[in-house]
Design a protein around this motif. Structure first.
Motif, PDB file in Angstrom:
ATOM      1  N   UNK A 142       0.857  -1.189   0.000  1.00 25.79           N
ATOM      2  CA  UNK A 142       0.000   0.000   0.000  1.00 25.79           C
ATOM      3  C   UNK A 142       0.893   1.239   0.000  1.00 25.79           C
ATOM      4  N   UNK A 143       0.772   2.096  -1.013  1.00 26.71           N
ATOM      5  CA  UNK A 143       1.706   3.227  -1.113  1.00 26.71           C
ATOM      6  C   UNK A 143       1.501   4.266  -0.009  1.00 26.71           C
ATOM      7  N   UNK A 144       2.598   4.829   0.419  1.00 27.28           N
ATOM      8  CA  UNK A 144       2.552   6.040   1.217  1.00 27.28           C
ATOM      9  C   UNK A 144       2.657   7.245   0.287  1.00 27.28           C
ATOM     10  N   UNK A 145       2.495   8.440   0.853  1.00 26.51           N
ATOM     11  CA  UNK A 145       2.573   9.650   0.041  1.00 26.51           C
ATOM     12  C   UNK A 145       3.340  10.720   0.808  1.00 26.51           C
ATOM     13  N   UNK A 146       4.273  11.361   0.117  1.00 27.11           N
ATOM     14  CA  UNK A 146       5.118  12.394   0.709  1.00 27.11           C
ATOM     15  C   UNK A 146       4.833  13.706  -0.008  1.00 27.11           C
ATOM     16  N   UNK A 147       4.459  14.727   0.762  1.00 26.04           N
ATOM     17  CA  UNK A 147       4.201  16.063   0.225  1.00 26.04           C
ATOM     18  C   UNK A 147       5.370  16.969   0.611  1.00 26.04           C
ATOM     19  N   UNK A 148       6.065  17.500  -0.377  1.00 29.99           N
ATOM     20  CA  UNK A 148       7.222  18.365  -0.154  1.00 29.99           C
ATOM     21  C   UNK A 148       6.851  19.774  -0.608  1.00 29.99           C
ATOM     22  N   UNK A 149       6.708  20.679   0.343  1.00 27.45           N
ATOM     23  CA  UNK A 149       6.307  22.053   0.021  1.00 27.45           C
ATOM     24  C   UNK A 149       7.532  22.958  -0.050  1.00 27.45           C
ATOM     25  N   UNK A 150       7.673  23.678  -1.158  1.00 31.98           N
ATOM     26  CA  UNK A 150       8.694  24.714  -1.292  1.00 31.98           C
ATOM     27  C   UNK A 150       8.008  26.045  -1.018  1.00 31.98           C
ATOM     28  N   UNK A 151       8.253  26.595   0.124  1.00 29.94           N
ATOM     29  CA  UNK A 151       7.590  27.822   0.539  1.00 29.94           C
ATOM     30  C   UNK A 151       7.948  28.972  -0.405  1.00 29.94           C
ATOM     31  N   UNK A 152       6.910  29.638  -0.939  1.00 30.11           N
ATOM     32  CA  UNK A 152       7.112  30.878  -1.674  1.00 30.11           C
ATOM     33  C   UNK A 152       7.543  30.764  -3.117  1.00 30.11           C
ATOM     34  N   UNK A 153       7.515  29.577  -3.710  1.00 28.89           N
ATOM     35  CA  UNK A 153       7.998  29.400  -5.082  1.00 28.89           C
ATOM     36  C   UNK A 153       6.826  29.427  -6.065  1.00 28.89           C
ATOM     37  N   UNK A 154       6.863  30.356  -7.001  1.00 31.98           N
ATOM     38  CA  UNK A 154       5.814  30.466  -8.008  1.00 31.98           C
ATOM     39  C   UNK A 154       6.056  29.491  -9.156  1.00 31.98           C
ATOM     40  N   UNK A 155       4.964  29.080  -9.791  1.00 33.87           N
ATOM     41  CA  UNK A 155       5.067  28.142 -10.914  1.00 33.87           C
ATOM     42  C   UNK A 155       5.936  28.692 -12.048  1.00 33.87           C
ATOM     43  N   UNK A 156       5.790  29.963 -12.462  1.00 32.40           N
ATOM     44  CA  UNK A 156       6.664  30.460 -13.537  1.00 32.40           C
ATOM     45  C   UNK A 156       8.140  30.483 -13.137  1.00 32.40           C
ATOM     46  N   UNK A 157       8.419  30.782 -11.873  1.00 36.78           N
ATOM     47  CA  UNK A 157       9.813  30.792 -11.411  1.00 36.78           C
ATOM     48  C   UNK A 157      10.389  29.375 -11.458  1.00 36.78           C
ATOM     49  N   UNK A 158       9.593  28.392 -11.056  1.00 38.25           N
ATOM     50  CA  UNK A 158      10.067  27.007 -11.113  1.00 38.25           C
ATOM     51  C   UNK A 158      10.338  26.594 -12.556  1.00 38.25           C
ATOM     52  N   UNK A 159       9.465  26.949 -13.477  1.00 40.71           N
ATOM     53  CA  UNK A 159       9.700  26.584 -14.879  1.00 40.71           C
ATOM     54  C   UNK A 159      11.007  27.185 -15.386  1.00 40.71           C
ATOM     55  N   UNK A 160      11.253  28.448 -15.037  1.00 36.64           N
ATOM     56  CA  UNK A 160      12.495  29.082 -15.475  1.00 36.64           C
ATOM     57  C   UNK A 160      13.699  28.463 -14.781  1.00 36.64           C
TER      58      UNK A 160
END
Length: 664
Positions: A142-160
């Protein structure tokens, strides 16, 4: 690299580091040729036995005491090596041994970076020992799930960042492993307190900003206060938190009703006792010395980066002096590595769900700038740790899905004070007809996390910002708060929400003066006649029916601005005047009412563009666009329920149906 080769490389680095440490440290000397090899063998053996034994002892020490105890143990082990190998190494004293141990750790860290090595094999062995000692919670298919939050990172910034090579692991997941990157829209206010309440608890009502005034109690409520976060969690928890049923919370403001937590602000009162998670971190004897070395290195990087910005006259640039270098180092080394270790331990124990927040990018970007080199370097290091989390899945007792997300983005621009030479509180003070105007300093979450990461673990404060908690506002007729580019003005001499007509009667210059200011974009007030109204320089809009008189003050702030402001107006603790800064879409800039050059909390720009990154081979989103943190909660809880049909989340009722997160 195969495990034996990793171990061999790690040992070779240790031998070289022993040479360097003994050469530099006074009071330590190696004997004949090959002595470093013998010393390295003894140190490796002692490190494999003594730190885990020490960490396993249920001593009533805080993290700081344990940290210092392990440093003393490092020196003692070198002193013991001198006794076991009298012809190979001489150690004059315990202090000499401690200094040499730190220098050995520093040399090993630098050499590892130079050759591209890591201590993954050694760390894996430690994690296995910790998991055995603390007990495996679940194993199976049975899979577990890990949520990793990067505080303050916008989607366009991540793409760049992925395109520029600053997030190679996440880029590889998208390109080779069919991970999908989607954007979502946060609530107002766009900050960690409101977003994490929605994501982790499924509700974030009546959180109008990171801090707000409770008029009845005449104090400031803050999402950086452990007591206030605990009260928020008690108010909003329903038994359907994202982490119920065996989950763990790492580095968050709220716990999500997890069974176990570390550096979770709403649970910090519990962490004042000896914490097994801290002791587990110290079970790897190299952790304490390495963190101390990286801590000092990070302070040096900050001092150099700040000097470079001043020399080049980079604009905008933030205030980076005082205690900030220590604060930055705390968030980007100590807190980050504690959270990573906690996540890895949870996975080795088979916990069903883990939610961890990494605030290092957010912290550096606030002061350095949204995509300045040191902010992107902080992101690259997080990407590197996420790669390690993914690699550990091969050794965990159950399979794991990994979801990466952010709680909000950031928008950049010179601060209100930098642009005008005075703050929002000064502006209000010049406009009111009478009464004392007070501003409560310090509004961002990271100084609080840095302070708590150390103080609640037993160390002195690392920042000069006032201690979060109940902050009285007695004696102030008007209170002004800043939460990024969101300002809150409360008139304390009248109870409850003061309507527009009464504000005009009491302070006839206040609303016109705020409306006319070039760096203020809009004001939210409630009218006795028209209900909630947003005022701008040359127009207004009634939120109830969308009627615009003159120019729409919300044009350019996004299609959802009116909806978000109408919701906030319904909060019991909505301030008398909610102030939003201007936003220039052509320059993509706004201004904060606190001294942060990259910020969030209000409307305008990339602060309202966080993301979800997930494996679309297994997980999917059934409805786009995703609006609000509560909708994100439903998606994440839906994924967990579908993966783990026996967990409480699988039995969620109709509230879960708002947005369904599904498994393919």
């Amino acid at each position: 690299m195969l495990r034996p080769l990793r171990l061999a490389l790690a040992f070779a680095i240790l031998v070289a580091a022993v040479y360097v440490g003994a050469w530099v440290a006074p009071g330590v000397a190696l004997g004949a040729s090959g002595s470093a090899l013998a010393v390295a063998v003894v140190l490796a053996a002692l490190n494999a036995v003594l730190p885990p034994v020490l960490a396993a002892l249920p001593l009533p020490y805080t993290f700081l005491a344990g940290f210092l105890l392990v440093l003393v143990l490092d020196g003692a082990m070198l002193l013991l090596a001198g006794g076991l190998l009298p012809g190979d190494v001489e150690v004059a004293s315990l202090w000499a041994g401690m200094l040499a141990a730190l220098l050995i750790a520093a040399a090993a860290t630098v050499l590892s970076m130079l050759v591209g090595a890591d201590d993954q094999a050694v760390s894996l062995a430690v994690l296995r020992r910790v998991a055995r000692r603390q007990g495996v919670i679940d194993r199976g298919d049975v899979p577990g799930i890990v949520f990793l939050e990067i505080d303050g990172l916008a989607e366009p910034v991540l793409r760049r960042a992925m395109a520029s090579g600053h997030a190679p692991n996440l880029q590889r997941w998208v390109e080779d492993e069919r991970y999908r990157l989607v954007e979502w829209e946060p609530d107002l206010s766009s900050q960690t307190g409101a977003s994490q309440a929605g994501i982790l608890l499924g509700a974030n009502d009546d959180i109008p900003a990171f801090r707000w005034v409770d008029k009845d109690e005449r104090r400031v409520v803050s999402c950086s206060s452990p007591a206030d976060c605990a009260a928020i969690e008690r108010r909003l928890a329903t038994g359907e938190g994202l982490l119920v049923g065996g989950g763990s919370s790492r580095g968050n403001l709220l716990s999500g009703e997890a069974d176990e937590s570390i550096l979770t602000v709403s649970r910090l009162a519990d962490e004042r006792r000896a914490n097994p998670g801290y002791r587990a971190f110290l079970a790897n004897g190299a952790n304490a010395a390495r963190v101390l070395v990286l801590f000092a290195w990070e302070i040096g990087l900050e001092l150099v980066a700040a000097a470079r910005q001043r020399r080049r006259d980079v604009r905008p640039r933030g205030a980076r002096g005082g205690a900030y270098p220590v604060q930055r180092a705390t968030m980007t080394t100590l807190v980050r590595d504690l959270v990573v270790f906690g996540v890895l331990t949870d996975m080795m124990r088979g916990r069903p769900a883990v939610y961890a927040t990494f605030a290092s990018y957010d912290e550096v970007a606030h002061h350095s700038g949204l995509e300045r080199p040191d902010a992107l370097e902080a992101l690259r290091r997080l990407d590197e740790r996420f790669g390690r989390v993914a690699a550990v899945r091969r050794h965990t007792p159950r399979p794991y899905e990994i979801v990466v997300l952010s709680d909000h983005g950031q928008t950049q621009g010179a601060t209100f004070r930098q642009r005008n030479g005075y703050g929002l509180d000064d502006l209000v003070a010049g406009l009111v007809s009478h009464g004392r105007v007070g501003a409560v300093e310090g509004g961002d979450e990271q100084p609080a996390m840095a302070r708590h990461a150390v103080r609640e673990a037993g160390a002195p404060a690392v920042t000069a910002a006032p201690e979060p908690g109940p902050q009285p506002v007695a004696g102030r007729e008007v209170v002004v708060l800043g939460s990024g580019n969101l300002g809150l003005v409360s008139l304390m001499d009248l109870p409850g929400r003061v309507v527009r007509e009464d504000i005009d009667a009491l302070h006839p210059r206040l609303l016109p003066g705020l409306r006319d200011h070039p760096h203020i974009g809009w004001l939210l007030v409630r009218s006795r006649r028209d209900g909630p109204v947003v005022l701008g320089r040359s127009g207004s809009v009634r939120l109830a029916d969308g009627h615009v008189d003159g120019d729409d003050p919300l044009a350019g702030f996004g299609a959802g601005a009116r909806r978000h402001l109408l919701r906030t107006d319904g909060f019991a603790h909505c301030p008398d005047i909610l102030v939003g800064s201007f936003y220039d879409p052509a320059r993509d800039e706004a201004c904060a009412f606190e001294e942060l050059i990259s910020f969030h909390g209000g409307l305008g720009g990339e602060q309202t563009r966080p993301f979800l990154l997930f494996d679309e081979r297994r997980l999917r989103v059934s409805q786009l666009p995703i609006v609000g943190a509560e909708a994100v909660h439903d998606i994440l809880a839906g994924w967990r329920a579908a993966l783990q049909t026996s967990t409480p989340a699988a039995a969620a009722g109709p509230r879960r149906a708002r947005v369904a997160g599904e498994v393919r």
